[in-house]
Design a protein around this motif. Structure first.
Motif, PDB file in Angstrom:
ATOM      1  N   HIS A  94      23.164  45.694  84.617  1.00 12.37           N
ATOM      2  CA  HIS A  94      23.616  45.930  83.247  1.00 12.37           C
ATOM      3  C   HIS A  94      23.378  44.643  82.448  1.00 12.37           C
ATOM      4  O   HIS A  94      22.266  44.353  82.115  1.00 12.37           O
ATOM      5  CB  HIS A  94      25.060  46.427  83.224  1.00 12.37           C
ATOM      6  CG  HIS A  94      25.195  47.853  83.650  1.00 12.37           C
ATOM      7  ND1 HIS A  94      25.251  48.234  84.974  1.00 12.37           N
ATOM      8  CD2 HIS A  94      25.239  48.990  82.942  1.00 12.37           C
ATOM      9  CE1 HIS A  94      25.318  49.558  85.054  1.00 12.37           C
ATOM     10  NE2 HIS A  94      25.324  50.048  83.827  1.00 12.37           N
ATOM     11  N   ASP A  99      20.340  49.064  82.375  1.00 10.51           N
ATOM     12  CA  ASP A  99      20.900  50.165  81.602  1.00 10.51           C
ATOM     13  C   ASP A  99      21.350  49.733  80.202  1.00 10.51           C
ATOM     14  O   ASP A  99      21.684  48.562  79.989  1.00 10.51           O
ATOM     15  CB  ASP A  99      22.109  50.762  82.324  1.00 10.51           C
ATOM     16  CG  ASP A  99      21.703  51.582  83.551  1.00 10.51           C
ATOM     17  OD1 ASP A  99      20.550  51.456  84.000  1.00 10.51           O
ATOM     18  OD2 ASP A  99      22.537  52.353  84.053  1.00 10.51           O
ATOM     19  N   ASP A 100      21.376  50.693  79.291  1.00  8.57           N
ATOM     20  CA  ASP A 100      22.037  50.616  77.980  1.00  8.57           C
ATOM     21  C   ASP A 100      21.206  50.010  76.845  1.00  8.57           C
ATOM     22  O   ASP A 100      21.350  50.414  75.705  1.00  8.57           O
ATOM     23  CB  ASP A 100      23.399  49.882  78.044  1.00  8.57           C
ATOM     24  CG  ASP A 100      24.372  50.562  79.007  1.00  8.57           C
ATOM     25  OD1 ASP A 100      24.208  51.773  79.262  1.00  8.57           O
ATOM     26  OD2 ASP A 100      25.274  49.880  79.511  1.00  8.57           O
ATOM     27  N   HIS A 125      18.591  57.173  78.093  1.00 12.03           N
ATOM     28  CA  HIS A 125      19.986  57.019  78.554  1.00 12.03           C
ATOM     29  C   HIS A 125      20.922  57.743  77.579  1.00 12.03           C
ATOM     30  O   HIS A 125      22.002  57.258  77.282  1.00 12.03           O
ATOM     31  CB  HIS A 125      20.285  55.524  78.649  1.00 12.03           C
ATOM     32  CG  HIS A 125      21.455  55.144  79.515  1.00 12.03           C
ATOM     33  ND1 HIS A 125      21.761  55.764  80.703  1.00 12.03           N
ATOM     34  CD2 HIS A 125      22.392  54.169  79.362  1.00 12.03           C
ATOM     35  CE1 HIS A 125      22.834  55.185  81.231  1.00 12.03           C
ATOM     36  NE2 HIS A 125      23.245  54.228  80.432  1.00 12.03           N
ATOM     37  N   HIS A 182      25.805  58.110  75.127  1.00 14.44           N
ATOM     38  CA  HIS A 182      26.373  57.575  76.367  1.00 14.44           C
ATOM     39  C   HIS A 182      27.656  58.315  76.791  1.00 14.44           C
ATOM     40  O   HIS A 182      28.652  57.689  77.167  1.00 14.44           O
ATOM     41  CB  HIS A 182      26.653  56.071  76.211  1.00 14.44           C
ATOM     42  CG  HIS A 182      26.639  55.313  77.514  1.00 14.44           C
ATOM     43  ND1 HIS A 182      27.744  55.246  78.329  1.00 14.44           N
ATOM     44  CD2 HIS A 182      25.673  54.618  78.149  1.00 14.44           C
ATOM     45  CE1 HIS A 182      27.455  54.511  79.405  1.00 14.44           C
ATOM     46  NE2 HIS A 182      26.200  54.126  79.309  1.00 14.44           N
TER      47      HIS A 182
END
Ligand SMILES: [Zn+2]
Length: 348
Positions: free
Chosen positions: A39, A100-101, A232, A236
């Protein structure tokens, strides 16, 4: 409970380190490789209360992990390359790196290290973070509890009053609220964290602005030949909490949006939060129906040839910020801990 789990992990870890058992087991338990999950990557911030610490590692640790991976015989490959060879055995295990993100620190701190190692990677983008419309609710919760000396909220009709003056109280409050929120519908979760953030003087959009790349930032990543952009979702959410239509909109809509922005196909997906409770058979099927080439969960495990038939339910190995130890990563990547935890089951 957390403490018990931590204790079990660390005693298992020292057992493996003492005996070297994981090195003997690796040829049998390692499978064809692993998809690593990262992350945030950013310089260490000294903090006693850091409930989301497991989601961040330092740039130095990332650098060291990549060096160790290569030293232990892993070849770092792109997600596409790993998928192409997934059904076959391999001489050398592969490692796929995923972030991710869509954080700014992926660009600012991870990218220079990935370039130094010439390591391909995938960055999974939540379009709502790039658009500044989605919420980093788990960070709102952390920041609010950090600031507030006492928490008073209502979650699904239950009134909760928790002391939050000391680090221990803050940690307990975070765990308690987080646990209760996981049982709630998505909108309740957002409402509760939103109210708490507001009472602490935190503006959710400011957190997203501070931490996440906008489209210009994402386009910088796209131009780098090491980078694959993945999907993604739009906001979220915990997909399993949504109705079928809303769930499919999250998957298909974010893919369309990303492809329109970056001008190339985006065929890989990561399920937000990605555990058993939020990504299951319904989501795996929807992702396959929508034509995604792959989808990763946060279920822990190595990749085996049998995963070729389960490409929208791939496990990952989390590089956890609470355990920034190279020996720990090496033990994980032997596959032995997962073989034990999953009781020998390779495909979930
Ligand atoms: Zn995520």
């Amino acid at each position: 409970m957390r403490e018990v789990k931590k204790h079990l992990i660390s005693s298992g870890f020292s057992f493996f380190r003492r005996t070297g058992l994981h090195r003997l087991a690796a040829p049998f338990t390692r499978g064809t490789g692993a998809i690593l999950m990262f992350h945030q990557v950013r310089p260490w911030i000294e903090r006693d209360f850091a409930p989301n610490r497991f989601l961040e590692i330092t740039p130095e640790f990332l650098d060291a992990v990549l060096t160790r991976l290569t030293a232990r015989g892993f070849t770092i490959v792109s997600l596409d390359a790993a998928l192409n060879g997934m059904g076959k055995g391999r001489e050398r295990p592969f490692a796929v790196l995923t972030f991710d993100d869509g954080y700014k620190d992926t660009r600012d701190f991870a990218l220079p290290i990935l370039e130094k190692h010439r390591a391909p990677f995938t960055m999974y983008v939540t379009t709502g973070f790039a658009d500044r419309t989605a919420r980093l609710w788990w960070i709102e919760l952390e920041e609010a509890i950090r600031r507030l000396p006492r928490i008073e909220i209502e979650i699904g009709g239950a009134k909760l009053a928790l002391p939050s003056a000391t680090t221990a109280e803050k940690s307990t409050a975070f765990a308690e609220i987080y646990r209760r929120l996981t049982e709630m519908p998505e909108q309740t979760l957002l409402d509760v964290t939103g109210r708490l953030a507001a009472s602490a003087g935190i503006e959710p959009a400011t957190l997203v602005e501070e931490l996440c790349l906008d489209w210009t930032g994402i386009e910088t990543m796209v131009r780098n030949d090491l980078c694959t952009i993945g999907v993604h979702t739009l906001t979220h959410p915990r997909l399993a909490k949504l109705g079928e239509a809303a769930m499919r909109r999250e998957l298909a809509g974010s893919r369309r949006r990303i492809e329109a922005q970056i001008g190339r196909p985006a065929t890989h997906l990561a399920y937000p939060l990605g555990n058993r409770a939020v990504a299951g058979e319904r989501e795996f099927k929807a992702t396959a129906d929508l034509g995604f080439a792959s989808a990763v969960t946060t279920r822990p495990g190595m990749i085996f040839p049998a995963h070729a038939a389960h490409r929208t339910a791939l496990p990952r190995v989390s590089i956890n910020g609470n355990w920034q130890s190279l020996d720990f990563v090496e033990i994980l990547l032997s596959g032995l801990p997962f073989a034990l935890w999953n009781k020998g089951r390779r495909v979930a």
